[in-house]
Design a protein around this motif. Structure first.
Motif: not given
Length: 348
Positions: A40-45
């Motif tokens: 999720v963190y990578e997707g948000l970035l």
């Protein structure tokens, strides 16, 4: 609407830029939560958000949230502490918007006993079941539970710790070549290590296991049906998270009428339980009978997870899915018009 988030009236006036990803935690599903949260963190970035991670096991959540003041929290905590309303209530108190379901919906859906009682009362088909407490087990023993199963629905059966996820705390009592009392003893005593009341449920065999992701708020939408097949015949923790041990077939290999009926039941379940944002509803299908077996309010977001696979089929890649979840938490609804044609189930 029952279970409304306390910040709902304020969030639409905000611009969502800074997002706290809450992951890890202390539940039995910590490892999967870390994988989901990192994805999720990578997707948000990739979508340009200013994202940062918080792990309740390692971090002072209150201090970080009050100092950082995120515009929204993306909850990627699986299991107890994350899916049971605990973190939702905490964020409600801090007036920090968050993704997914409210405190009430999370708490109801986390406990399979409450979920199945509600659905059964509303004429949604669930497997036959009964509950057993530690006190009852101390009186009846495995022999008494076996007798109760035989008088109720017979074997094979399943023992479930009702508030666990990722198929943890689930024991199949289905080996006809081994004494059922022995199997029950093992399953019940291990499940009681996790919780004080258990669900004893009829195992629907033969059947096809499918799952349906539902997205949206006021007008929830069912994504395509997804059939699960495994190398072992059981969708347990090992097959779910080991590459090569399970296959996701979209759409499910079922008649069109059955798939459409399952989608309708998924949306009805989602609505009855006051869900919002997104959830995943799991079924066992036997002929024309569609048994609801579980609902997940914070489904996995790993590279092997079911919701991202279903979304991908209609043209929603992972970063886009993450953004949609943020937008739905911001009060918007699923953009049905954009994906309507792709959502149609067709004859195979």
């Amino acid at each position: 609407m029952i279970g409304i988030k306390l910040w709902k009236k304020e969030v639409n006036e905000m611009s969502i830029e800074k997002v706290a990803v809450i992951l890890g935690g202390t539940s039995t599903e910590r490892d999967i939560s870390l994988r989901s949260g990192h994805a999720v963190y990578e997707g948000l970035l990739k979508k340009g958000y200013n994202a940062f991670k918080i792990d309740p096991k390692l971090d002072d959540v209150y201090s970080i949230l009050t100092n950082e003041k995120p515009d929204m929290a993306f909850i990627a905590l699986h299991g107890q502490g994350g899916e049971d309303g605990t973190i939702q209530g905490f964020l409600d108190y801090l007036k920090i918007p968050y993704t997914g379901n409210s405190l009430l919906a999370s708490a109801l859906c986390m406990n399979k006993i409450f979920t199945q009682n509600i659905l059964k009362a509303n004429n949604i088909l669930v497997p036959e079941f009964f509950t057993v407490t530690k006190e009852e087990y101390n009186v009846l023993g495995a022999t008494g539970i076996r007798k109760k199963i035989e008088e109720s629905f017979g074997f094979p059966a399943i023992v479930k710790a009702p508030s666990q996820g990722s198929t943890l705390g689930i024991y199949f009592i289905n080996n006809p070549n081994e004494d059922y009392t022995k199997q029950l003893t093992y399953g019940i005593e291990n499940a009681f290590k996790l919780e004080d009341i258990l669900l004893i449920e009829a195992m629907i065999v033969p059947s096809t296991e499918i799952t349906i992701s539902v997205l949206g708020n006021q007008r929830p939408v069912a994504l395509p049906t997804l059939e699960i097949t495994t190398a072992t015949g059981y969708f347990d923790y090992t097959t779910k998270y080991t590459h090569g041990m399970c296959e996701h077939i979209i759409p499910a290999r079922l008649p069109l009428s059955v798939r459409q009926k399952a989608q309708a039941v998924a949306v009805e379940t989602y609505t009855l339980l006051q869900c919002s944002g997104f959830a995943r509803v799991d079924f066992m299908v036997q002929g024309n009978d569609i048994y609801m077996i579980d609902i997940n309010t914070i489904p996995g977001m790993t590279d092997m997870s079911l919701v991202p696979d279903a979304a991908k089929v209609i043209g929603i890649d992972f970063p886009e899915l993450i953004q949609l979840i943020i937008e739905m938490a911001d009060g918007k609804d699923f953009p049905l018009e954009k994906y309507e044609k792709a959502l149609l189930e067709v004859e195979k």
